[in-house]
Scaffold this motif. Structure first.
Motif, PDB file in Angstrom:
ATOM      1  N   UNK A   1       0.838  -1.185   0.000  1.00  0.00           N
ATOM      2  CA  UNK A   1       0.000   0.000   0.000  1.00  0.00           C
ATOM      3  C   UNK A   1       0.879   1.242   0.000  1.00  0.00           C
ATOM      4  N   UNK A   2       0.589   2.172  -0.876  1.00  0.00           N
ATOM      5  CA  UNK A   2       1.391   3.389  -0.958  1.00  0.00           C
ATOM      6  C   UNK A   2       1.017   4.354   0.163  1.00  0.00           C
ATOM      7  N   UNK A   3       1.918   5.284   0.449  1.00  0.00           N
ATOM      8  CA  UNK A   3       1.639   6.292   1.468  1.00  0.00           C
ATOM      9  C   UNK A   3       0.422   7.125   1.072  1.00  0.00           C
ATOM     10  N   UNK A   4       0.275   7.375  -0.227  1.00  0.00           N
ATOM     11  CA  UNK A   4      -0.862   8.161  -0.719  1.00  0.00           C
ATOM     12  C   UNK A   4      -2.176   7.434  -0.458  1.00  0.00           C
ATOM     13  N   UNK A   5      -2.197   6.122  -0.726  1.00  0.00           N
ATOM     14  CA  UNK A   5      -3.405   5.324  -0.474  1.00  0.00           C
ATOM     15  C   UNK A   5      -3.744   5.308   1.012  1.00  0.00           C
ATOM     16  N   UNK A   6      -2.715   5.141   1.835  1.00  0.00           N
ATOM     17  CA  UNK A   6      -2.931   5.107   3.276  1.00  0.00           C
ATOM     18  C   UNK A   6      -3.483   6.440   3.773  1.00  0.00           C
ATOM     19  N   UNK A   7      -2.940   7.527   3.260  1.00  0.00           N
ATOM     20  CA  UNK A   7      -3.400   8.856   3.677  1.00  0.00           C
ATOM     21  C   UNK A   7      -4.854   9.083   3.285  1.00  0.00           C
ATOM     22  N   UNK A   8      -5.232   8.632   2.088  1.00  0.00           N
ATOM     23  CA  UNK A   8      -6.608   8.803   1.622  1.00  0.00           C
ATOM     24  C   UNK A   8      -7.572   7.983   2.478  1.00  0.00           C
ATOM     25  N   UNK A   9      -7.185   6.755   2.820  1.00  0.00           N
ATOM     26  CA  UNK A   9      -8.038   5.917   3.662  1.00  0.00           C
ATOM     27  C   UNK A   9      -8.144   6.485   5.067  1.00  0.00           C
TER      28      UNK A   9
END
Length: 208
Positions: A1-9
């Motif tokens: 999981x990318x940092x961007x995906x984690x931030x969005x979630x």
């Protein structure tokens, strides 16, 4: 999981919690951050065993629970009041907060595709911090954060693993579980959503 995906979630998770309008929800979010909830895996070796897996699993349970609620209400309109959207959100998103502090990074030996042993990233599980059980621990942690849980939410979080969380031959706990089911349909909803999320939505999920 990318940092961007984690931030969005993470942003979505916090927005849903804030939309419940519950008092002290910001303290809950602060504590989850301190506990490492948003970076934790959902399991050591099974579903979503990668950083951020617990966050993604919690959102999956929420989405599944809301989908089930939406399907149930047309068939049983009286369930709309028995399954309020804010209670579904609280119970679904926060049922596994107990996992935030039990997984620790480690390495283990594993054979690769040609049969050679090599070190791979893994997690070890440590239950020594507040060893009071699974669902019980989530409830206690949330109450300590200042969240005023409804009885139905306590029942649903405590019993989100269903009968799997009842020790063999424990008549008292079996009665407690069945009584909780009778008192609130939220218990069955969250248990079912958790099971479907882990066994279907997250089936064969790999580290990504």
């Amino acid at each position: 999981m990318s940092d961007k995906d984690n931030a969005a979630m993470r942003e979505r998770f916090c927005r849903i919690l804030r939309d419940t309008g519950r008092e002290n929800i910001e303290y809950v979010i602060e504590d989850l951050t301190d506990y490492g909830f948003f970076e934790a895996p959902a399991s050591a070796r099974n579903h979503f065993n990668f950083p951020g897996g617990l966050l993604q699993h919690s959102l999956n349970v929420y989405d599944m629970a809301m989908a089930l609620r939406g399907a149930i209400i047309p068939m049983r309109p009286d369930m709309e009041n028995a399954l309020p959207a804010d209670s579904v959100a609280i119970a679904a998103l926060l049922h596994d907060v107990c996992k935030a502090r039990i997984y620790h990074r480690t390495k283990r030996k594993q054979r690769n595709e040609i049969g050679v042993w090599e070190d791979v990233e893994s997690y070890e599980v440590d239950y020594s911090d507040l060893p009071v059980g699974h669902g019980e621990k989530s409830v206690i942690m949330l109450l300590r954060s200042g969240l005023d849980l409804e009885d139905s939410e306590i029942f649903a979080i405590r019993w989100h693993m269903g009968a799997w969380d009842i020790p063999a031959q424990s008549i008292e706990m079996d009665k407690s579980y069945r009584r909780a089911q009778q008192k609130s349909p939220l218990v069955a909803l969250i248990h079912t959503a958790d099971t479907l999320a882990a066994q279907i939505l997250e089936r064969d999920a790999v580290n990504a």
